[in-house]
Motif scaffolding. Sequence first.
Motif, PDB file in Angstrom:
ATOM      1  N   ILE A 309      38.724   5.448  66.347  1.00  0.00           N
ATOM      2  CA  ILE A 309      38.219   3.400  66.322  1.00  0.00           C
ATOM      3  C   ILE A 309      36.703   3.058  67.512  1.00  0.00           C
ATOM      4  N   SER A 313      32.995   2.203  66.359  1.00  0.00           N
ATOM      5  CA  SER A 313      32.713   0.705  66.865  1.00  0.00           C
ATOM      6  C   SER A 313      31.252   0.623  67.560  1.00  0.00           C
ATOM      7  N   ALA A 317      27.712  -0.393  67.030  1.00  0.00           N
ATOM      8  CA  ALA A 317      26.778  -1.490  67.064  1.00  0.00           C
ATOM      9  C   ALA A 317      25.273  -1.871  67.812  1.00  0.00           C
ATOM     10  N   VAL A 340      30.105  -1.927  59.015  1.00  0.00           N
ATOM     11  CA  VAL A 340      31.673  -2.757  58.641  1.00  0.00           C
ATOM     12  C   VAL A 340      32.396  -2.420  57.856  1.00  0.00           C
ATOM     13  N   GLN A 343      33.322   1.342  58.206  1.00  0.00           N
ATOM     14  CA  GLN A 343      34.404   1.534  58.933  1.00  0.00           C
ATOM     15  C   GLN A 343      35.711   0.993  58.246  1.00  0.00           C
ATOM     16  N   GLN A 344      35.810  -0.073  57.413  1.00  0.00           N
ATOM     17  CA  GLN A 344      36.655   0.043  56.934  1.00  0.00           C
ATOM     18  C   GLN A 344      37.790   1.103  55.272  1.00  0.00           C
TER      19      GLN A 344
END
Length: 420
Positions: A309, A313, A317, A340, A343-344
């Motif tokens: 998690i 992220s 970034a 995104v 990660q999804q």
Amino acid sequence: MNRFQRVRDNLKKAYDAGRDSVRTARDETPAPEPYDNDEFLPPAPDPEFVHRSTASKDDAEVPHSLRIAAAWSWRLIVVGVIGWVVLRVIGTVSIVVVPLAIALLLSALFGPAVGWLLRLRLPRSLATFLVMVCGIAAVAGTLTLVVNQFIDGVPKLTENASAGVRQIQEWARTGPLHLSDDQVDQAIDAGQEWINSNTSSLTSTGIATVATIAELVTGLLLVIFATFFFLRDGRKIWRFVVRLFPVNARWSLADAGDASWATLGSYVRATVLVAFIDALGIGLALTILNVEFAFPLAALVFLGAFIPIVGASVSGAVAVLVALVDEGWVVALITLGAVVLVQQMEGHVLQPLIMGRAVAIHPLAVIIGIACGVVLAGIIGALVAVPLIAVLNTGIRRLSRRRPEVPPDAVVVTGAAPPP
């Protein structure tokens, strides 16, 4: 003889008559009358109302809910004190504990490779040595490639960063802020002043980092040697530890240890696979968009994926920021969309499909574990927190599982395996 016979019969009759008279007199004797005054009677004992969960009559006067709360409280205090002592000991010898934890993770990762070589009839020491050499070579080659690409791309990145700063200055003047040149210069001067005022702290941090090189080298050597011996003699070491416990607890402890080790291996291998897919997806997006440092950023995403998690992220970034500095807003937004999307896909497809129910942990437990790990041990704590929770979850479940009772008429065979 007849006379003697008559005398004996008379004596017998007299004896029987005497016995009958005694019995009659005893039966006719009246029973003693009961006391008329109750003060002469012995007092009846008071009934004792003792709850089955108490050991004395005084404890029965305490409400049941308060007794339960007190029992939980002192047990939690004991567990908390023991946990605090364990954390203090780990903090004192962290230079040993951290390399051993990393060695356990590497052993769980490389264990199947060693087993595959053992099935090819190679000696255990040789198989372990070959796996260790290949692993070290892969890590060293990846790091070398990342460092070389970073060094080659630093000049271009610096130039783009300078251009980005100039664009920000121009936007501050002509944009909705409408700042004057003096205000922009004051902001720049304030930033330079902050850097100059913190130069001493930054320098001291660098010196402290140089001073810890010896500790890093020591930890690295300990990781290598510990990983080698865990891979070669891990089963023997675990059996030695199990023999230190009472006989009745050995089977349950050995079963919980085997299940926990299987969970750790599944978690590490699944995490490596998920991290590779994440790095591959984001690396391909950066390569297609012609963003600088595509391979180093993919390697950063791969390493960040080991911290669930949070790591994905943060590494995503960083990739977006580099794309912003290197190619501008449009490419940065496209990179953000790719990050995104990856990660999804990881959270909704890869994690449930690859991890499976064997190492399924609730996201709240993951977040709390990572936060506690960061507070207690920094990056290493965040790296070790989730596998530690997974191992403890499996081990405690196995230890709390009730063993099936053997029927009294069952036939026990000597040398048979213990019941599951």
